[in-house]
Design an enzyme around this catalytic site. Sequence first.
Site, PDB file in Angstrom:
ATOM      1  N   SER A 136       0.849  -1.192   0.000  1.00 19.77           N
ATOM      2  CA  SER A 136       0.000   0.000   0.000  1.00 19.77           C
ATOM      3  C   SER A 136       0.881   1.238   0.000  1.00 19.77           C
ATOM      4  CB  SER A 136      -0.908   0.008   1.233  1.00 19.77           C
ATOM      5  OG  SER A 136      -1.559   1.253   1.382  1.00 19.77           O
ATOM      6  N   TYR A 191      -2.921  -0.837  10.412  1.00 18.83           N
ATOM      7  CA  TYR A 191      -2.896  -1.165   8.980  1.00 18.83           C
ATOM      8  C   TYR A 191      -1.592  -0.698   8.339  1.00 18.83           C
ATOM      9  CZ  TYR A 191      -4.240  -1.175   4.031  1.00 18.83           C
ATOM     10  OH  TYR A 191      -4.288  -1.384   2.681  1.00 18.83           O
TER      11      TYR A 191
END
Length: 678
Positions: free
Chosen positions: A555, A568
């Site tokens: 990400s 996350y």
Amino acid sequence: MTNPTAAALIERSNRLGADPKNTNYAGGNTSAKGTETDPVTGQPVELMWVKGSGGDLGTLKEQGLAVLRLDRMRALVDVYPGLEREDEMVAAFDYCLHGKGGAAPSIDTAMHGLVDAAHVDHLHPDSGIAIATAADGEALTTKIFGDKVVWVPWRRPGFQLGLDIAAIKAKNPQAIGTILGGHGITAWGDTSEEAEANSLWIIDTAAAYIEANGKADPFGGVRAGFEALPEAERRERAAALAGTIRGIASTDKPMVGHFTDSDVVLDFLASDRAPELAALGTSCPDHFLRTKVKPLILDLPVTASADEQIARLHELHSEYRADYQAYYDAHATSESPAIRGADPLIVLVPGIGMFSYGANKQTARVAGEFYVNAINVMRGAEALSTYSPISDAEKFDIEYWALEEAKLQRMPKPKSHQGRIAFVTGAASGIGKAIATRLAAEGACVVIADLDLEKAKAAAAELGNTDVAIGVAANVADADAIQAALNDAVLAFGGVDLVVNNAGLSLSKPLLETTEKDWDLQHDVMAKGSFLVSKAAARVLIDQKLGGDIIYISSKNSVFAGPNNIAYSATKADQAHQVRLLAVELGEFGIRVNGINPDGVVRGSGIFASGWGANRAATYGVAEEDLGQFYANRTILKREVVPENVADAVYVLTGPELSRTTGLHIPVDSGVAAAFLR
């Protein structure tokens, strides 16, 4: 509109081809003769419809038929230059085509056109080939069928064989067909129904005679120590061996695999005479063109360890390659095509099963089916007589036939990922599904691994049949579950080449609201999960010695410090560094490890749909339905990122263009300056 004669032929072909007792996949051909009005002269013209080259009877459709004018077909007899030049006649068939002609005529066209019968079937039934490969096949033919079926000595398919059968039909008006030595059967009839009935009578009569008169144990007794292992143990050992065996079969060129542990295979491998009979090879041209002239068979009992089996397989592979090179050298001439590879396409492991290989999954599966046909043929021939296949010289003439070489050269260029096997986690939806879809479109076999098995199976079914994709259950946080999923993958396709660590989830919370459970859950799925998947897959990749790719869907948050996202983002940073660490460690095995850093992929995302989207929208103070555009507006390109954009990056990273790239992270974020890699 389909001609009624052609329509009846298609129906007959589909019925015959649907039952494996009648013929193997893509084996045999059928024909029908009739009339149509010539659009040029307005007069009736005699035509023959015949299954074209490369088609399959069970799935034959009108476009799979070649359509030829019979007057021109019969006129070829007058210009036939003789046996030494009979291959030239195949090109002449093109000048006999009617209209646009349909499919390309096969080598067997003469068999159908020259025989004076309205309907002709040429098939490869196990029972018929058992008689055809028996040492006293001619005497057995007379004994079993009387004068209704006539023996034809082995002759390579071609124009001369068509002339031979035509002469036999003319000389034996009582006959309904022939046994073709070393090959199969041919039958005929005045009507489509009669031809089909005659074909089935020959097949069933041969099978019944073998059943009633054959020895009970044509393969001898059971070899002590070579009996089948229990199913669970058998499949676990098969999965452990699969990578090594695929590497052996792929030494010259990459192959996809298929595993079979049917009773037919296991019983044969447990028998006393399996090594002796396997060494004789197969006989029917359809069989050995798919299986090579003979298999590689492991000569160790089931009590041997996996390491002992692997060591012996490598020794046997060296012997196999030398033997195949000797076979080629003994029979090749200055005009023969170059050797096409010396690796086995069938590997037999007693107590475990059969591994078969081909350029794609369907070819690998069919090769295995053909070797089962060969086992059945050997059983039938040995039950009545002695199995006596055609000579190696004759096999070579078929295997390296100029017409077979021309057929290979006409095959379309393979797609970029053909022959590659992809294992994609979290692939039942969103980014993972888009990746699986793109890889399948580029020719890869795809394993869709997901926590939800039913969704995984449904997503796989959307991509095609099980020759294209399968769905497996995979809890990536559970090492045993991952191993089970990878075992399913390697038994389905032979191994794995391309792993995509995509499974993920997210909980959008600030530090003080993030619980230990939140932290552990996200790290278990993404950081630990990627580690476990990569570790299990690396074992297979290393065993295969074919290199490979591991892709991490990380990400932009792995480098960008966004708000309310501690767990996350931290786990994504973990994944990002795994890429670098594994690139260094696995590089010596030719395994490339790369990562992709998407920005928020809202559309089609399972993560965003499960509450993450609402949380992120609240964090940024926008409506959830506007979140995708919000992310786009903050980028340099002002364009939303969708799952297919990530799939494109996976395609490029795992394709041939970046074959020297490893340890790289590719941003797929429309340009987020704060996430630029430094």
